[in-house]
Design a protein around this motif. Structure first.
Motif, mmCIF file in Angstrom:
data_model
loop_
_atom_site.group_PDB
_atom_site.id
_atom_site.type_symbol
_atom_site.label_atom_id
_atom_site.label_comp_id
_atom_site.label_asym_id
_atom_site.label_seq_id
_atom_site.Cartn_x
_atom_site.Cartn_y
_atom_site.Cartn_z
ATOM 1 N N TYR A 1 0.834 -1.213 0.000
ATOM 2 C CA TYR A 1 0.000 0.000 0.000
ATOM 3 C C TYR A 1 0.865 1.258 0.000
ATOM 4 C CZ TYR A 1 -2.667 3.891 1.825
ATOM 5 O OH TYR A 1 -3.215 5.144 2.008
ATOM 6 N N LEU A 2 1.886 1.291 0.846
ATOM 7 C CA LEU A 2 2.755 2.465 0.930
ATOM 8 C C LEU A 2 3.455 2.721 -0.398
ATOM 9 C CD1 LEU A 2 4.354 1.827 4.445
ATOM 10 C CD2 LEU A 2 2.668 3.589 3.870
ATOM 11 N N CYS A 3 3.895 1.663 -1.054
ATOM 12 C CA CYS A 3 4.567 1.792 -2.345
ATOM 13 C C CYS A 3 3.626 2.364 -3.395
ATOM 14 C CB CYS A 3 5.108 0.435 -2.782
ATOM 15 S SG CYS A 3 5.922 0.444 -4.404
ATOM 16 N N VAL A 4 2.431 1.803 -3.498
ATOM 17 C CA VAL A 4 1.477 2.231 -4.526
ATOM 18 C C VAL A 4 0.984 3.645 -4.269
ATOM 19 C CG1 VAL A 4 -0.795 1.766 -5.521
ATOM 20 C CG2 VAL A 4 0.760 -0.139 -5.028
ATOM 21 N N GLU A 5 0.605 3.944 -3.036
ATOM 22 C CA GLU A 5 0.035 5.261 -2.728
ATOM 23 C C GLU A 5 1.087 6.362 -2.842
ATOM 24 O OE1 GLU A 5 -2.677 8.254 -1.598
ATOM 25 O OE2 GLU A 5 -2.821 6.295 -2.565
ATOM 26 N N LEU B 1 1.108 9.594 -5.464
ATOM 27 C CA LEU B 1 1.289 10.995 -5.079
ATOM 28 C C LEU B 1 2.467 11.619 -5.813
ATOM 29 C CD1 LEU B 1 0.672 10.765 -1.219
ATOM 30 C CD2 LEU B 1 -0.876 11.670 -2.965
ATOM 31 N N ALA B 2 3.508 10.827 -6.060
ATOM 32 C CA ALA B 2 4.699 11.359 -6.723
ATOM 33 C C ALA B 2 4.493 11.555 -8.218
ATOM 34 C CB ALA B 2 5.893 10.439 -6.470
ATOM 35 N N TYR B 3 3.783 10.617 -8.855
ATOM 36 C CA TYR B 3 3.696 10.618 -10.315
ATOM 37 C C TYR B 3 2.354 11.080 -10.869
ATOM 38 C CZ TYR B 3 8.208 8.289 -10.779
ATOM 39 O OH TYR B 3 9.543 8.008 -10.757
ATOM 40 N N ARG B 4 1.293 10.962 -10.088
ATOM 41 C CA ARG B 4 -0.036 11.286 -10.602
ATOM 42 C C ARG B 4 -0.587 12.606 -10.080
ATOM 43 N NH1 ARG B 4 -0.799 8.364 -15.132
ATOM 44 N NH2 ARG B 4 -0.331 6.150 -14.796
ATOM 45 N N GLN B 5 -0.147 13.006 -8.912
ATOM 46 C CA GLN B 5 -0.682 14.228 -8.309
ATOM 47 C C GLN B 5 0.340 15.354 -8.467
ATOM 48 O OE1 GLN B 5 -2.942 14.173 -4.540
ATOM 49 N NE2 GLN B 5 -1.349 15.529 -3.739
ATOM 50 N N ARG C 1 11.767 6.717 -6.326
ATOM 51 C CA ARG C 1 12.545 5.729 -7.098
ATOM 52 C C ARG C 1 13.691 5.164 -6.267
ATOM 53 N NH1 ARG C 1 12.173 9.683 -11.217
ATOM 54 N NH2 ARG C 1 14.365 10.236 -10.847
ATOM 55 N N VAL C 2 14.418 6.034 -5.604
ATOM 56 C CA VAL C 2 15.558 5.578 -4.808
ATOM 57 C C VAL C 2 15.090 4.693 -3.655
ATOM 58 C CG1 VAL C 2 17.432 6.302 -3.275
ATOM 59 C CG2 VAL C 2 17.014 7.543 -5.403
ATOM 60 N N ALA C 3 14.031 5.123 -2.957
ATOM 61 C CA ALA C 3 13.544 4.381 -1.796
ATOM 62 C C ALA C 3 13.155 2.956 -2.165
ATOM 63 C CB ALA C 3 12.361 5.120 -1.163
#
Length: 294
Positions: A176-180, A184-188, A204-206
């Motif tokens: 969930y944390l990865c997807v959400e 937020l990073a790429y879509r919002q 990406r790094v994380a």
């Protein structure tokens, strides 16, 4: 100089020989200090190979940098967020997990396993709270709901005492944390346009680091069953620690972006070797304080 080097080499050889004799004598003369083991999982590193008092010496020693990384990252957190409870809990989780992991690998006892795994599950719930960035009116309700969920998870973990329960609970929240966070990073769109690339970079790094660490964790189990090579778990410690640390920086960056603050990633190096990164904010001051204008 050559005489000093020869003397030093002789001392090293003498110490190594003495250690080998000591290990051979005591390793076979007595059982491991912490036996019988009560943990539900035993890793691939050979137990009591170096000393009868620590079950998995290398896995235990490589757990301490996790705690040190948490303390270092907390000290380098921007002042505005350093004293906020949510981020304090994030860094305290690193310290607790690092010490718990060291105790777990050293003893392979159930109580030590809980000190390692329970904080990992609870830390994920703190990450969920940070990622949600709730408003003031919703924050207390969300915190209460996550606290109840955390208590329920601890009870389930304690009652069932099953490693699969920990893996399932932990893994689902990580997904969930990865997807959400990726959404937020790429879509919002970022509130500050140039922060968008920073958020994408941190994401990406994380998860590149964390994903690589997870691959080593899987290989550790596969290789252990076939080749009996027991040191890949060390890579999991370092990569999962670094990846999770960068993910917390991503959470802080999201909070700063929501407050229309520019975010800069600083990645210090030592002799060309990258160390752990941290964030810089312009005019960084504790929340609620305004910088004086001269």
């Amino acid at each position: 100089n050559s005489g000093r080097q020869g003397c030093l080499l002789a001392i090293v050889r003498l110490c190594a020989g003495a250690f080998a004799i000591w290990r051979k004598r005591f390793h076979f003369a007595m059982a491991g200090f912490w036996e019988p083991h009560t943990s539900s999982h035993d890793f691939c590193e050979e137990n009591y190979k170096y000393t009868p008092y620590i079950a998995e010496l290398l896995n235990s020693l490589t757990s301490f940098p996790i705690a040190l990384a948490g303390a270092w990252a907390w000290a380098r957190t921007p002042q505005r967020y350093r004293s906020q409870t949510r981020f304090i809990l994030c860094w305290l989780a690193f310290i607790t997990i690092g010490l718990g992991s060291a105790a777990f690998h050293a003893t392979l006892r159930r109580w030590a396993q809980a000190l390692d795994e329970v904080p990992m599950v609870l830390a994920n719930l703190v990450f969920v709270f940070c990622l949600s960035r709730p408003s003031t009116t919703v924050a207390s309700k969300l915190a209460s709901a996550l606290s109840v969920a955390g208590l329920a998870l601890v009870i389930i973990y304690t009652v069932f005492e099953a490693y699969i329960v920990f893996l399932s609970l932990y893994g689902l929240v990580v997904i969930y944390l990865c997807v959400e966070s990726g959404r937020l990073a790429y879509r919002q769109p970022a509130y500050v346009p140039k922060n968008g690339e920073v958020l994408k970079y941190l994401w990406r790094v994380a998860f590149s680091m964390y994903g690589a660490g997870f691959a080593f964790w899987v290989m550790d189990h596969v290789v252990c069953a076939s080749l009996k090579v027991g040191h890949l778990h060390i890579a999991w410690h370092f990569l999962a620690c670094a990846g999770t640390l960068v993910f917390v920086l991503n959470l802080i960056a999201l909070a700063a972006d929501a407050e229309n603050l520019d975010v800069k990633v600083v990645w210090p190096r030592c002799s060309g070797v990258p160390l752990l990164p941290f964030l810089e904010l312009p005019n960084d001051m504790p929340e609620g304080q305004n910088k004086k204008v001269s």
